[in-house]
Design a protein around this motif. Structure first.
Motif, PDB file in Angstrom:
ATOM      1  N   LYS A 115       0.833  -1.206   0.000  1.00  0.00           N
ATOM      2  CA  LYS A 115       0.000   0.000   0.000  1.00  0.00           C
ATOM      3  C   LYS A 115       0.867   1.256   0.000  1.00  0.00           C
ATOM      4  CE  LYS A 115      -3.810   2.300   0.102  1.00  0.00           C
ATOM      5  NZ  LYS A 115      -4.503   2.502  -1.161  1.00  0.00           N
ATOM      6  N   THR A 116       1.980   1.242   0.736  1.00  0.00           N
ATOM      7  CA  THR A 116       2.894   2.385   0.752  1.00  0.00           C
ATOM      8  C   THR A 116       3.413   2.674  -0.648  1.00  0.00           C
ATOM      9  OG1 THR A 116       3.542   1.945   3.041  1.00  0.00           O
ATOM     10  CG2 THR A 116       5.081   3.238   1.708  1.00  0.00           C
ATOM     11  N   ILE A 117       3.803   1.633  -1.364  1.00  0.00           N
ATOM     12  CA  ILE A 117       4.315   1.804  -2.729  1.00  0.00           C
ATOM     13  C   ILE A 117       3.207   2.274  -3.657  1.00  0.00           C
ATOM     14  CG2 ILE A 117       5.287   0.556  -4.707  1.00  0.00           C
ATOM     15  CD1 ILE A 117       6.881  -1.084  -2.575  1.00  0.00           C
TER      16      ILE A 117
ATOM     17  N   PHE B 282       2.748   5.952  -3.226  1.00  0.00           N
ATOM     18  CA  PHE B 282       3.835   6.669  -3.908  1.00  0.00           C
ATOM     19  C   PHE B 282       3.493   6.869  -5.383  1.00  0.00           C
ATOM     20  CE2 PHE B 282       7.674   6.688  -6.461  1.00  0.00           C
ATOM     21  CZ  PHE B 282       8.472   7.643  -5.830  1.00  0.00           C
ATOM     22  N   PHE B 283       3.062   5.798  -6.053  1.00  0.00           N
ATOM     23  CA  PHE B 283       2.775   5.897  -7.489  1.00  0.00           C
ATOM     24  C   PHE B 283       1.479   6.648  -7.777  1.00  0.00           C
ATOM     25  CE2 PHE B 283       6.055   2.613  -7.781  1.00  0.00           C
ATOM     26  CZ  PHE B 283       6.843   3.220  -8.736  1.00  0.00           C
ATOM     27  N   GLU B 284       0.490   6.560  -6.890  1.00  0.00           N
ATOM     28  CA  GLU B 284      -0.707   7.391  -7.050  1.00  0.00           C
ATOM     29  C   GLU B 284      -0.293   8.866  -7.058  1.00  0.00           C
ATOM     30  OE1 GLU B 284      -3.369   6.436  -3.840  1.00  0.00           O
ATOM     31  OE2 GLU B 284      -3.701   4.400  -4.583  1.00  0.00           O
ATOM     32  N   GLY B 285       0.566   9.236  -6.110  1.00  0.00           N
ATOM     33  CA  GLY B 285       1.053  10.613  -6.056  1.00  0.00           C
ATOM     34  C   GLY B 285       1.804  10.995  -7.318  1.00  0.00           C
ATOM     35  N   MET B 286       2.637  10.093  -7.801  1.00  0.00           N
ATOM     36  CA  MET B 286       3.411  10.375  -9.006  1.00  0.00           C
ATOM     37  C   MET B 286       2.487  10.565 -10.211  1.00  0.00           C
ATOM     38  SD  MET B 286       6.754   8.326 -10.361  1.00  0.00           S
ATOM     39  CE  MET B 286       6.128   7.350 -11.705  1.00  0.00           C
ATOM     40  N   HIS B 287       1.518   9.688 -10.367  1.00  0.00           N
ATOM     41  CA  HIS B 287       0.606   9.770 -11.510  1.00  0.00           C
ATOM     42  C   HIS B 287      -0.277  11.013 -11.440  1.00  0.00           C
ATOM     43  CE1 HIS B 287       0.973   5.106 -11.719  1.00  0.00           C
ATOM     44  NE2 HIS B 287       1.997   5.705 -12.285  1.00  0.00           N
TER      45      HIS B 287
ATOM     46  N   LYS C 218       5.565  12.520  -0.647  1.00  0.00           N
ATOM     47  CA  LYS C 218       6.326  12.792   0.578  1.00  0.00           C
ATOM     48  C   LYS C 218       5.752  12.064   1.795  1.00  0.00           C
ATOM     49  CE  LYS C 218       7.953  17.461  -0.529  1.00  0.00           C
ATOM     50  NZ  LYS C 218       7.842  18.874  -0.133  1.00  0.00           N
ATOM     51  N   SER C 219       4.441  11.848   1.806  1.00  0.00           N
ATOM     52  CA  SER C 219       3.792  11.225   2.963  1.00  0.00           C
ATOM     53  C   SER C 219       4.252   9.790   3.201  1.00  0.00           C
ATOM     54  CB  SER C 219       2.270  11.262   2.809  1.00  0.00           C
ATOM     55  OG  SER C 219       1.816  10.289   1.882  1.00  0.00           O
ATOM     56  N   VAL C 220       4.815   9.153   2.165  1.00  0.00           N
ATOM     57  CA  VAL C 220       5.239   7.755   2.310  1.00  0.00           C
ATOM     58  C   VAL C 220       6.750   7.588   2.190  1.00  0.00           C
ATOM     59  CG1 VAL C 220       3.012   6.753   1.608  1.00  0.00           C
ATOM     60  CG2 VAL C 220       4.755   7.272  -0.133  1.00  0.00           C
TER      61      VAL C 220
ATOM     62  N   ILE D 277       4.777   2.696  10.861  1.00  0.00           N
ATOM     63  CA  ILE D 277       4.341   3.068   9.509  1.00  0.00           C
ATOM     64  C   ILE D 277       5.499   2.855   8.537  1.00  0.00           C
ATOM     65  CG2 ILE D 277       3.512   4.958   8.057  1.00  0.00           C
ATOM     66  CD1 ILE D 277       2.273   6.145  10.636  1.00  0.00           C
ATOM     67  N   TRP D 278       5.246   2.138   7.444  1.00  0.00           N
ATOM     68  CA  TRP D 278       6.277   1.880   6.447  1.00  0.00           C
ATOM     69  C   TRP D 278       6.557   3.134   5.628  1.00  0.00           C
ATOM     70  CZ3 TRP D 278       9.313  -2.125   6.791  1.00  0.00           C
ATOM     71  CH2 TRP D 278       8.856  -3.270   7.427  1.00  0.00           C
ATOM     72  N   LYS D 279       7.836   3.477   5.492  1.00  0.00           N
ATOM     73  CA  LYS D 279       8.285   4.628   4.709  1.00  0.00           C
ATOM     74  C   LYS D 279       9.330   4.170   3.707  1.00  0.00           C
ATOM     75  CE  LYS D 279       6.136   7.877   7.117  1.00  0.00           C
ATOM     76  NZ  LYS D 279       5.344   8.959   6.585  1.00  0.00           N
ATOM     77  N   ILE D 280       9.271   4.700   2.495  1.00  0.00           N
ATOM     78  CA  ILE D 280      10.252   4.385   1.462  1.00  0.00           C
ATOM     79  C   ILE D 280      11.496   5.226   1.735  1.00  0.00           C
ATOM     80  CG2 ILE D 280      10.765   4.410  -1.009  1.00  0.00           C
ATOM     81  CD1 ILE D 280       7.652   4.309  -1.439  1.00  0.00           C
TER      82      ILE D 280
END
Length: 142
Positions: free
Chosen positions: A25-27, A30-35, A43-45, A130-133
């Motif tokens: 879900k974290t990843i 990230f890609f939802e934000g990018m798209h 930044k939130s992840v 919380i998982w962070k990249i």
């Protein structure tokens, strides 16, 4: 005793699956934000994100490191007529305590046309539950 062992194994498997789901879900966020061009969502992840890419071509391989702020600015600056989409084809997730590694083959599209493909390698850190990249390396092939 056998019932207790079975219950323990079931609990461990369920915990592992929940952890994997949270990492995935974290990843995805990230890609939802990018798209969407939403750098706040990206930044939130992330935490202290390091970005590296390996470009592969007939002239050889090149390793580049991208500044995180430059990456975020490039996402925010995409014109509305340019749609990017990174399609993740699979997730291979490994977790040990507060460290996760995720391997995701991908295809990258610009306005619906395949631009390049490769694989992403994500490192994640579990920060206060919380998982962070923290690190992304990718390969890029035309």
């Amino acid at each position: 005793m056998k019932k207790l062992l079975v219950i323990l194994i079931v609990c461990l498997v369920q915990n592992t699956k929940a952890q994997e789901s949270d990492v995935k879900k974290t990843i995805q966020i990230f890609f939802e934000g990018m798209h969407q061009g939403d750098t706040l969502k990206i930044k939130s992840v992330c935490k202290g994100l390091v970005l590296q890419s390996i470009s592969e071509n007939t002239k050889g391989n090149t390793l580049t490191t991208e500044n995180t702020e430059d990456f975020l600015k490039s996402i925010a600056a995409l014109p509305v007529n340019i749609k990017i989409e990174e399609r993740l084809l699979d997730y291979k997730i490994q977790i040990d305590g507060s460290l996760a590694h995720v391997w995701t083959p991908y295809e990258f599209y610009v306005n619906g046309k395949l631009s390049h493909s490769g694989v992403n390698s994500f490192q994640l850190f579990k920060d206060n539950g919380i998982w962070k990249i923290i690190y992304i390396a990718d390969t890029r092939r035309k």
